[in-house]
Design a protein around this motif. Sequence first.
Motif, PDB file in Angstrom:
ATOM      1  N   TYR A 198       0.829  -1.201   0.000  1.00  0.00           N
ATOM      2  CA  TYR A 198       0.000   0.000   0.000  1.00  0.00           C
ATOM      3  C   TYR A 198       0.866   1.254   0.000  1.00  0.00           C
ATOM      4  O   TYR A 198       1.963   1.278   0.557  1.00  0.00           O
ATOM      5  N   ALA A 199       0.357   2.305  -0.634  1.00  0.00           N
ATOM      6  CA  ALA A 199       1.091   3.568  -0.678  1.00  0.00           C
ATOM      7  C   ALA A 199       0.168   4.692  -1.110  1.00  0.00           C
ATOM      8  O   ALA A 199      -0.894   4.464  -1.713  1.00  0.00           O
ATOM      9  N   ASP A 200       0.596   5.923  -0.824  1.00  0.00           N
ATOM     10  CA  ASP A 200      -0.168   7.101  -1.238  1.00  0.00           C
ATOM     11  C   ASP A 200       0.036   7.420  -2.714  1.00  0.00           C
ATOM     12  O   ASP A 200      -0.845   7.982  -3.364  1.00  0.00           O
ATOM     13  N   ILE A 201       1.251   7.109  -3.223  1.00  0.00           N
ATOM     14  CA  ILE A 201       1.595   7.394  -4.616  1.00  0.00           C
ATOM     15  C   ILE A 201       2.072   6.116  -5.285  1.00  0.00           C
ATOM     16  O   ILE A 201       2.850   5.351  -4.692  1.00  0.00           O
ATOM     17  N   ILE A 202       1.625   5.885  -6.507  1.00  0.00           N
ATOM     18  CA  ILE A 202       2.061   4.718  -7.269  1.00  0.00           C
ATOM     19  C   ILE A 202       2.590   5.190  -8.620  1.00  0.00           C
ATOM     20  O   ILE A 202       1.896   5.931  -9.334  1.00  0.00           O
ATOM     21  N   PHE A 203       3.799   4.784  -8.950  1.00  0.00           N
ATOM     22  CA  PHE A 203       4.378   5.045 -10.266  1.00  0.00           C
ATOM     23  C   PHE A 203       4.481   3.728 -11.021  1.00  0.00           C
ATOM     24  O   PHE A 203       5.106   2.772 -10.544  1.00  0.00           O
ATOM     25  N   LEU A 204       3.849   3.681 -12.194  1.00  0.00           N
ATOM     26  CA  LEU A 204       3.942   2.505 -13.048  1.00  0.00           C
ATOM     27  C   LEU A 204       5.019   2.739 -14.100  1.00  0.00           C
ATOM     28  O   LEU A 204       4.900   3.625 -14.945  1.00  0.00           O
ATOM     29  N   ASN A 205       6.077   1.935 -14.013  1.00  0.00           N
ATOM     30  CA  ASN A 205       7.220   2.048 -14.920  1.00  0.00           C
ATOM     31  C   ASN A 205       7.671   0.658 -15.356  1.00  0.00           C
ATOM     32  O   ASN A 205       8.865   0.344 -15.368  1.00  0.00           O
ATOM     33  N   ALA A 206       6.712  -0.170 -15.714  1.00  0.00           N
ATOM     34  CA  ALA A 206       6.978  -1.567 -16.035  1.00  0.00           C
ATOM     35  C   ALA A 206       7.318  -1.786 -17.504  1.00  0.00           C
ATOM     36  O   ALA A 206       7.415  -2.924 -17.943  1.00  0.00           O
ATOM     37  N   SER A 207       7.485  -0.714 -18.255  1.00  0.00           N
ATOM     38  CA  SER A 207       7.697  -0.679 -19.712  1.00  0.00           C
ATOM     39  C   SER A 207       6.347  -0.568 -20.402  1.00  0.00           C
ATOM     40  O   SER A 207       5.299  -0.909 -19.831  1.00  0.00           O
ATOM     41  N   THR A 208       6.367  -0.119 -21.624  1.00  0.00           N
ATOM     42  CA  THR A 208       5.129   0.167 -22.356  1.00  0.00           C
ATOM     43  C   THR A 208       4.141  -0.996 -22.325  1.00  0.00           C
ATOM     44  O   THR A 208       2.966  -0.820 -21.995  1.00  0.00           O
ATOM     45  N   LEU A 209       4.605  -2.183 -22.653  1.00  0.00           N
ATOM     46  CA  LEU A 209       3.697  -3.326 -22.727  1.00  0.00           C
ATOM     47  C   LEU A 209       3.446  -3.920 -21.348  1.00  0.00           C
ATOM     48  O   LEU A 209       2.355  -4.419 -21.072  1.00  0.00           O
ATOM     49  N   GLY A 210       4.441  -3.860 -20.468  1.00  0.00           N
ATOM     50  CA  GLY A 210       4.244  -4.337 -19.115  1.00  0.00           C
ATOM     51  C   GLY A 210       3.227  -3.500 -18.363  1.00  0.00           C
ATOM     52  O   GLY A 210       2.349  -4.031 -17.661  1.00  0.00           O
ATOM     53  N   THR A 211       3.320  -2.196 -18.504  1.00  0.00           N
ATOM     54  CA  THR A 211       2.357  -1.298 -17.853  1.00  0.00           C
ATOM     55  C   THR A 211       0.961  -1.498 -18.427  1.00  0.00           C
ATOM     56  O   THR A 211      -0.026  -1.530 -17.684  1.00  0.00           O
ATOM     57  N   ALA A 212       0.867  -1.634 -19.746  1.00  0.00           N
ATOM     58  CA  ALA A 212      -0.439  -1.872 -20.361  1.00  0.00           C
ATOM     59  C   ALA A 212      -1.067  -3.152 -19.825  1.00  0.00           C
ATOM     60  O   ALA A 212      -2.275  -3.199 -19.534  1.00  0.00           O
ATOM     61  N   SER A 213      -0.256  -4.186 -19.675  1.00  0.00           N
ATOM     62  CA  SER A 213      -0.759  -5.457 -19.161  1.00  0.00           C
ATOM     63  C   SER A 213      -1.296  -5.312 -17.742  1.00  0.00           C
ATOM     64  O   SER A 213      -2.370  -5.839 -17.412  1.00  0.00           O
ATOM     65  N   ILE A 214      -0.565  -4.581 -16.895  1.00  0.00           N
ATOM     66  CA  ILE A 214      -1.019  -4.363 -15.509  1.00  0.00           C
ATOM     67  C   ILE A 214      -2.333  -3.588 -15.483  1.00  0.00           C
ATOM     68  O   ILE A 214      -3.272  -3.938 -14.758  1.00  0.00           O
ATOM     69  N   LEU A 215      -2.415  -2.533 -16.290  1.00  0.00           N
ATOM     70  CA  LEU A 215      -3.639  -1.729 -16.329  1.00  0.00           C
ATOM     71  C   LEU A 215      -4.833  -2.566 -16.778  1.00  0.00           C
ATOM     72  O   LEU A 215      -5.917  -2.516 -16.177  1.00  0.00           O
ATOM     73  N   LEU A 216      -4.651  -3.338 -17.836  1.00  0.00           N
ATOM     74  CA  LEU A 216      -5.755  -4.147 -18.362  1.00  0.00           C
ATOM     75  C   LEU A 216      -6.166  -5.242 -17.390  1.00  0.00           C
ATOM     76  O   LEU A 216      -7.325  -5.664 -17.367  1.00  0.00           O
ATOM     77  N   ASN A 217      -5.225  -5.700 -16.590  1.00  0.00           N
ATOM     78  CA  ASN A 217      -5.509  -6.779 -15.640  1.00  0.00           C
ATOM     79  C   ASN A 217      -6.091  -6.254 -14.327  1.00  0.00           C
ATOM     80  O   ASN A 217      -6.529  -7.023 -13.483  1.00  0.00           O
ATOM     81  N   SER A 218      -6.094  -4.920 -14.162  1.00  0.00           N
ATOM     82  CA  SER A 218      -6.595  -4.301 -12.920  1.00  0.00           C
ATOM     83  C   SER A 218      -8.068  -3.950 -13.095  1.00  0.00           C
ATOM     84  O   SER A 218      -8.426  -2.822 -13.428  1.00  0.00           O
ATOM     85  N   VAL A 219      -8.915  -4.926 -12.861  1.00  0.00           N
ATOM     86  CA  VAL A 219     -10.355  -4.768 -13.078  1.00  0.00           C
ATOM     87  C   VAL A 219     -11.065  -4.598 -11.732  1.00  0.00           C
ATOM     88  O   VAL A 219     -10.777  -5.304 -10.767  1.00  0.00           O
ATOM     89  N   SER A 220     -11.974  -3.639 -11.690  1.00  0.00           N
ATOM     90  CA  SER A 220     -12.735  -3.381 -10.465  1.00  0.00           C
ATOM     91  C   SER A 220     -14.115  -2.875 -10.854  1.00  0.00           C
ATOM     92  O   SER A 220     -14.423  -2.709 -12.044  1.00  0.00           O
ATOM     93  N   ASN A 221     -14.947  -2.630  -9.860  1.00  0.00           N
ATOM     94  CA  ASN A 221     -16.259  -2.067 -10.154  1.00  0.00           C
ATOM     95  C   ASN A 221     -16.133  -0.724 -10.858  1.00  0.00           C
ATOM     96  O   ASN A 221     -16.898  -0.414 -11.774  1.00  0.00           O
ATOM     97  N   ARG A 222     -15.168   0.066 -10.417  1.00  0.00           N
ATOM     98  CA  ARG A 222     -14.955   1.385 -11.012  1.00  0.00           C
ATOM     99  C   ARG A 222     -14.360   1.276 -12.404  1.00  0.00           C
ATOM    100  O   ARG A 222     -14.679   2.076 -13.292  1.00  0.00           O
ATOM    101  N   PHE A 223     -13.484   0.312 -12.600  1.00  0.00           N
ATOM    102  CA  PHE A 223     -12.790   0.174 -13.878  1.00  0.00           C
ATOM    103  C   PHE A 223     -12.986  -1.242 -14.433  1.00  0.00           C
ATOM    104  O   PHE A 223     -12.074  -2.079 -14.379  1.00  0.00           O
TER     105      PHE A 223
END
Length: 565
Positions: A295-320
């Motif tokens: 847990y943290a107040d600030i999150i920086f995603l720097n997993a590389s272009t495709l790595g970051t895209a994969s994390i974002l797409l895999n982060s599913v919630s009611n809001r997203f």
Amino acid sequence: MHLNIRAEKENTYDAIVVGSGISGGWAAKELCEKGLKTLVLERGRNVEHIKDYTTAMKAPWEFPHRLSGTLEQKENYPIQSQCYAFDESSQQYWVNDKENPYNQVKPFNWLRGYHVGGRSLMWGRQVYRWSDIDFGANAKDGFGVDWPIRYKDIESWYDYVETYIGISGQAEGLPQLPDGKFMKAMEMNCLEKHVAARIKERYDDRIMTIGRVAHVTEKHNDRGPCQYRNLCHRGCPFTGYFSSNGVTLPAAAKTGNMTLRPDSIVLEVIYDDQKGKATGVKILDAHTMQTVEYYADIIFLNASTLGTASILLNSVSNRFPNGFGNDSEQVGHNLMDHHYGVGAGGEFEGFQDQYYSSGRRPNGIYIPRFRNISTATTQKDYVRGFGYQGGGERGRGVSFDGVGASLKESLSEPGNWSFGIGSWGEHLPYYENKVTLNKDKKDKYGLPTLDIDCEFKENELAMRKDMAASAKEMLEAAGLKNVGTYDSMPPPGHCIHEMGTARMGRDPKTSVLNGWNQVHAAKNVFITDGACMTSSACQNPSITYMALTARACDYAVKELKKGNL
């Protein structure tokens, strides 16, 4: 209940950085130096500076296969082994393709390194600033969306990162290629100086300069200087070039504020509906296969272009429901890479009395973009532009007369001089060039793999004709003989400049990030790797990632102190 509270407290930091490569290392340094307790998560193994550069000082004959390709490499590294920086001495820094699958809807070479430092250990180290011509291109010709920033917004941050990492280069005063904070430039050889002079005489719209490269040519902050070994892809024990391992991560560690956790595969960003923001990330430990939340107040995603895209797409919630921050349906789209593998080369009959005096210089020449930067240079067949990299060299003699001592003697005679240039061209942002999750095909961790659907289109193909023709014309004007062109047409990804899957923009309806690299719908999440790019320009992009990262970190900490995050 008390145990859960204690565990959450132990796993809570001020900031989390996902990825330890070029941009992640900068995020770690900046956040730690600003006083934030920062957790740096890296999906791959740890690589310690100098200690783990196990091949850096080896001679070719000390390798079992003398640096030659093997059947094992072809079988396990069919994609990675196509990279110029892959060989027996650097294999340990590239992923095993069989163990890290992805799905090519269209041909795409995904070249990756999963370890602390990422591709900052193997990168080409060429660093060229973008100009307002680049940041204003989308608005001018209508491709993609307008960048929410211009050159003036990051000029001081270019200054900041260049001064810190050490850049060797020559100021030229070109509007399309702003000058930077340079150390002593590396020297061109005699043929390169000749070609540069002839280009200057023949053309009033183009020049040739020495490459701008992230090598220190003099002692700098206990680093270097560069030893001109040109074995950079093995890791540099002299810290002659910039890498996260040698520069930014040690700076972050020095503060006492960094916790580095390798072998930590980030599964998703955790979003709290009640708080209306991200609260942390969930990881999979690559060894124990256990999931852990941080847990943290600030999150920086720097997993590389495709790595970051994969994390974002895999982060599913009611809001997203379609992936984190994906209100605009732009996450994963607008994938770009530079198109290259096209140019020309020729022979030169002079300078028979001269040879090298600069060892194995880890750098070449650069011919900056000269198309579509003014009314006079506007092309009717395509938009945007390209630049050239290359150089001159004198090979060994081609005689193979004799046996034993006489053969060695014949091979010791230098041959003729030759000169070649290859071009890097801009790839337009097309919505249909995309990555998506394939939940039917899983990797060894049971996670969805990526489907990559990307191609070069009409604009790029039309540009390539000019890239080859202009290269031939310039070399012939410079006095080269037997000039020939080539176009190997490698697929997207092969240039290793992939970008664009979570682009910045002015409108949340058409972009993922704002002008500070914040996710529009979750202001405490920042993305400053290649995913954030709104267009690709034609320059090597890493220095721009660094500048954007330093700028975003400065902004994030100020916003945190104001209570806005």
